[in-house]
Design an enzyme around this catalytic site. Structure first.
Site, short mmCIF file in Angstrom:
data_model
loop_
_atom_site.label_atom_id
_atom_site.label_comp_id
_atom_site.label_asym_id
_atom_site.label_seq_id
_atom_site.Cartn_x
_atom_site.Cartn_y
_atom_site.Cartn_z
N ASP A 1 -14.03 -8.71 11.40
CA ASP A 1 -12.64 -8.48 11.81
C ASP A 1 -12.50 -7.06 12.38
O ASP A 1 -11.55 -6.34 12.06
CB ASP A 1 -11.72 -8.70 10.61
CG ASP A 1 -10.31 -9.10 11.02
OD1 ASP A 1 -10.08 -9.36 12.23
OD2 ASP A 1 -9.43 -9.15 10.14
N VAL B 1 0.87 -1.17 0.00
CA VAL B 1 0.00 0.00 0.00
C VAL B 1 0.91 1.23 0.00
O VAL B 1 1.86 1.28 0.77
CB VAL B 1 -0.94 0.03 1.23
CG1 VAL B 1 -1.75 1.31 1.27
CG2 VAL B 1 -1.87 -1.18 1.23
#
Ligand code: ATP
Ligand code: MG
Length: 495
Positions: free
Chosen positions: A339, A234
């Site tokens: 999550d 990223v």
């Protein structure tokens, strides 16, 4: 931040009266909606649990003490089944994306777990000296505690050596599932989740159709790498169209085995727009690389803040409210995040709070950095382990655990191994909350409503959005000094 002592929890476990423990025979029905049951019992002579594959029993015995197994055999068995299933699935399936979690996905997992136990039991002789899905360390010796807070797979995984075995086992299970028909009252499984239907070329063709046609290498200037996850790198980039800064996830498609799932994900993400989600902006294709442009959150993750600085209740309330808005939105779309934890809550320097990793979360085949399929266990609700009434409210439990992170800096059981954490979650239920007596009555009540073991008693996201605790929320911009302080300590900057 100090580590959390579990003495209280263990004290409670060991002191609880054990009735008829010598002749207690436990029959565990798991998963709940499948007709045939797994028969697990305790041998009254050896005191050991029987009916599970022997390598699994060895893992269980290495990590959960006999006293704990006695205390709560059901939790011990369910924890080990769930743990081993996750390990097997991790190794056997080349799933490029965390699926959008729906009731159908949960039902499918329940069936796979049941079949996996049956399959393993039926092939005991082949497995008997192998601990498939488990490293040899975990099989025999004592387990090192996790050194510090970090997201990591459930146990040291040795890719390669035993992967083939695991692959064959789970593949056999998955194939079997398509043949046995449906359990009572469960939805029809989508076959495409098991078998590929599109060729790579067809996937690329479709990707070219849905992606932005611009050449990303021309349009974006790569400024700074933010980190590498399971899916790839990223980085921060400047969009030459409007000089805005964006975050781009670079996914190497040659490493994705189920490329067609990417198509679904991109199409779905385009519809998922909310002020409290890290929104998807656009996708670009350049040869074998997919660039997914997202909003840039330049304040880092909430984890950086909770581990480095003390938050006031009003700041905790603000983060809870923003996160709840995201959860409520996802739930209204029929999906479960599954999550929720501070690592998946990203902050802007202005104090904006946004949830990430709600689907577009790729996994590279065989990559060492691969994470477990549904993340680390510490935030999991008891019913994720016990598989009873598993649904949207798992996100509410996880929010409660994230609130504990904001109080204490880490979730309960962080220093335990993942399997032990799963056992404790199932056995103990609501964890002991540190500094409970220092919390306001409203905060205590909010935590009570998040951390109910009984799913029916646990609040929904929409109910919690009305909770009086949120009335004390401070302005989001009060988070900025906390972010700055954490960034300074951690030597992070997003310039
Ligand atoms: P996983 O693969 O399980 O998601 P991860 O979250 O560490 O693991 P990535 O999602 O690939 O991996 O993210 C890599 C890094 O980039 C992380 O530190 C994450 O916090 C950061 N990051 C991801 N998306 C953004 C974003 N939109 N803005 C700012 N930072 C981001
Ligand atoms: Mg991520």
């Amino acid at each position: 931040m100090s580590g959390r002592s579990n003495r209280g929890v263990f004290g409670k476990l060991f002191s609880k009266k054990q009735q008829n423990k010598e002749d207690r025979v436990t029959e565990i029905g798991m998963p709940t909606n499948v007709k045939r049951h797994i028969h697990v019992s305790k041998n009254s002579e050896t005191g050991m649990l029987e009916g599970l594959p022997s390598p699994w029993l060895r893992v269980l015995n290495a990590q959960i003490t006999p006293a704990e197994q006695n205390e709560n055999p059901d939790a011990a068995i369910k924890a080990v089944i769930f743990h081993m299933y996750r390990m097997e699935r991790e190794k056997a399936l080349d799933e490029p994306f965390k699926p959008f979690v729906t009731p159908e996905v949960i039902t499918k997992e329940d069936m796979e777990m049941k079949k996996l136990v049956d399959h393993k039991n039926a092939h005991q002789s082949q497995d008997s000296d192998l601990s498939i899905g488990q490293s040899s360390e975990e099989d025999s010796g004592p387990i090192d505690r996790l050194p510090q807070r970090q997201t990591m797979p459930a146990a040291p995984i040795k890719h390669g050596l035993k992967k083939k075995d695991a692959q064959m086992d789970l593949s056999a299970v998955l194939e079997d599932l398509t043949l046995i028909g449906e359990p009572e009252e469960s939805p029809i499984m989508r076959k495409k989740e098991i078998n590929s239907t599109l060729t790579d070329e067809e996937v690329y063709e479709e990707l070219r159709r849905i992606c932005n046609k611009d050449d990303p290498y021309v349009r974006f200037e790569r400024v700074k790498d933010l980190g590498a996850g399971a899916s790839g790198v990223v980085f921060i980039a400047i969009d030459s169209n409007d000089n805005s800064r964006v975050a781009i996830k670079d996914i190497d498609l040659t490493k994705q085995s189920k490329k067609e799932l990417i198509l679904n994900e991109i199409n779905v993400l385009k519809d998922f727009n909310h002020k409290n989600l890290v929104n998807f902006l656009d996708a670009f294709l350049s040869f074998d690389h997919l660039w997914v442009a997202m909003e840039l959150l330049d304040g880092g993750s909430l984890t950086d803040v909770v581990t480095e600085v003390i938050m006031k209740e009003g700041q905790i309330a603000a983060v809870c409210r923003e996160t709840l808005q995201a959860i409520s939105f996802l739930h209204s779309k029929g999906t479960i995040h599954r999550d929720i934890k501070s690592d998946n809550v990203l902050l802007g320097m202005d104090g904006s709070v946004k949830v990430t990793d709600f689907g577009f979360c790729a996994n590279i085949v065989g990559d060492e950095k691969r994470q477990t399929m549904v993340g680390t266990p510490y935030w999991m609700a008891p019913e994720v382990v016990t598989r009873k009434q598993y649904g949207k409210k798992v996100d509410i439990w996880s929010l409660g655990i994230m609130a504990i992170e904001m109080i204490e800096g880490e979730p309960p059981y962080m220093k335990e191994t993942p399997l032990r954490a799963l056992y404790l979650i199932a056995a103990v239920g609501r964890p002991k909350i540190p500094r409970w007596e220092n919390l306001s009555a409203n905060f205590q009540d909010f935590l009570d409503k998040c951390l109910q073991v009984d799913v029916d008693m646990r609040a929904t996201a929409d109910e919690l959005l009305e909770h009086p605790f949120l009335e004390c929320a401070m302005e989001l911009k009060t988070l900025t000094p906390l972010i700055r302080a954490a960034q300074k300590i951690l030597h992070k900057n997003y310039e």
